[in-house]
Design a protein around this motif. Sequence first.
Motif, PDB file in Angstrom:
ATOM      1  N   ALA A  73       8.785  -5.340   6.155  1.00  0.00           N
ATOM      2  CA  ALA A  73       8.376  -4.157   6.907  1.00  0.00           C
ATOM      3  C   ALA A  73       7.016  -3.670   6.431  1.00  0.00           C
ATOM      4  O   ALA A  73       6.618  -3.904   5.281  1.00  0.00           O
ATOM      5  CB  ALA A  73       9.410  -3.044   6.762  1.00  0.00           C
ATOM      6  N   HIS A  74       6.335  -2.992   7.316  1.00  0.00           N
ATOM      7  CA  HIS A  74       5.068  -2.333   6.995  1.00  0.00           C
ATOM      8  C   HIS A  74       5.164  -0.894   7.468  1.00  0.00           C
ATOM      9  O   HIS A  74       5.649  -0.614   8.565  1.00  0.00           O
ATOM     10  CB  HIS A  74       3.902  -3.033   7.690  1.00  0.00           C
ATOM     11  N   ILE A  75       4.707   0.027   6.630  1.00  0.00           N
ATOM     12  CA  ILE A  75       4.680   1.438   7.005  1.00  0.00           C
ATOM     13  C   ILE A  75       3.507   2.101   6.311  1.00  0.00           C
ATOM     14  O   ILE A  75       3.182   1.792   5.165  1.00  0.00           O
ATOM     15  CB  ILE A  75       6.017   2.135   6.649  1.00  0.00           C
ATOM     16  N   GLU A  76       2.850   3.003   7.023  1.00  0.00           N
ATOM     17  CA  GLU A  76       1.745   3.763   6.464  1.00  0.00           C
ATOM     18  C   GLU A  76       2.135   5.230   6.390  1.00  0.00           C
ATOM     19  O   GLU A  76       2.831   5.740   7.282  1.00  0.00           O
ATOM     20  CB  GLU A  76       0.492   3.563   7.323  1.00  0.00           C
ATOM     21  N   ILE A  97      11.692   6.403   1.368  1.00  0.00           N
ATOM     22  CA  ILE A  97      12.247   5.397   2.259  1.00  0.00           C
ATOM     23  C   ILE A  97      13.541   4.912   1.625  1.00  0.00           C
ATOM     24  O   ILE A  97      13.526   4.266   0.571  1.00  0.00           O
ATOM     25  CB  ILE A  97      11.258   4.236   2.461  1.00  0.00           C
ATOM     26  N   SER A 144      -0.241   2.638   2.258  1.00  0.00           N
ATOM     27  CA  SER A 144       0.649   1.690   2.917  1.00  0.00           C
ATOM     28  C   SER A 144       1.665   1.125   1.933  1.00  0.00           C
ATOM     29  O   SER A 144       1.392   0.958   0.750  1.00  0.00           O
ATOM     30  CB  SER A 144      -0.145   0.546   3.555  1.00  0.00           C
ATOM     31  N   LEU A 199      14.213   7.575   6.715  1.00  0.00           N
ATOM     32  CA  LEU A 199      12.999   8.269   6.296  1.00  0.00           C
ATOM     33  C   LEU A 199      13.416   9.680   5.913  1.00  0.00           C
ATOM     34  O   LEU A 199      14.024  10.394   6.713  1.00  0.00           O
ATOM     35  CB  LEU A 199      11.956   8.282   7.414  1.00  0.00           C
ATOM     36  N   PHE A 208       3.791   9.723   8.912  1.00  0.00           N
ATOM     37  CA  PHE A 208       3.987   8.286   8.985  1.00  0.00           C
ATOM     38  C   PHE A 208       3.314   7.731  10.237  1.00  0.00           C
ATOM     39  O   PHE A 208       3.255   8.395  11.273  1.00  0.00           O
ATOM     40  CB  PHE A 208       5.482   7.949   9.040  1.00  0.00           C
ATOM     41  N   PHE A 211       4.692   1.774  11.734  1.00  0.00           N
ATOM     42  CA  PHE A 211       5.908   1.342  11.048  1.00  0.00           C
ATOM     43  C   PHE A 211       6.590   0.272  11.886  1.00  0.00           C
ATOM     44  O   PHE A 211       6.978   0.522  13.029  1.00  0.00           O
ATOM     45  CB  PHE A 211       6.833   2.546  10.845  1.00  0.00           C
ATOM     46  N   TRP A 212       6.699  -0.920  11.320  1.00  0.00           N
ATOM     47  CA  TRP A 212       7.417  -2.002  11.990  1.00  0.00           C
ATOM     48  C   TRP A 212       8.256  -2.771  10.977  1.00  0.00           C
ATOM     49  O   TRP A 212       8.033  -2.698   9.773  1.00  0.00           O
ATOM     50  CB  TRP A 212       6.478  -2.942  12.740  1.00  0.00           C
TER      51      TRP A 212
END
Length: 217
Positions: A73-76, A97, A144, A199, A208, A211-212
């Motif tokens: 996953a990626h989230i900023e 998270i 990130s 979250l 945020f 987010f994927w």
Amino acid sequence: MKKYFLLFSLGLSTLLANDKPQDAIQFIGPDGVSNLVNENEPNKDLSWAFKEGVLTVGKGHVVTSMPVNNFKAHIEFKVNSRPNKNNKRANDGNSGIYIQQRYEVQILNSHGHDDDYQKDDCASIYKFKKPDHIVCKPAGEWQSYDIEFHGAKWDGDKKIANARLTLIHNGVKVHDNVEIPNKTGHGKKESPEVLPLRLQSHSNPVQFRNFWLQEIK
């Protein structure tokens, strides 16, 4: 062009935040929010505000609308600065998270705390392990997390392998395939049941975006 470069001086690998796989599930994107629901009232409109590609923490936690087990996953995120008279770090840019609602990767305004970094500072596996490198940015700047997670393995009700987590914070690997032996903080008890990702709402307007998540084997 790759967003993050290999950090030769530290000998660390990176994950490419812009290389979103075609089969990834998008939760927060420039055009809206999907596949996220209120944790306690999933049938009501999302309680957090979305504007111009950014979701701001509001009342109550939000969770993915599906369970998560093995994934990348990626989230900023962007933390706020919230000075307070008691100088409690937990009141400053706090969110988190919670993978499977059990294992928390901390979000906090921890920039400048390098000499007194705690297991509940940013990028820590909450109260279990500090990051191997401290790369926090100041409040108000986007940061990130790139996450690879493998859920615990079970034989019936008996756990036979711990959950494992790799975390890249701002392009630097800070946890490398770390085994997590139990739930952290206020996480839910471990069990064979696979749960959503949460979250956290912690009375701070953390934001945020982008987010994927991609399911993996």
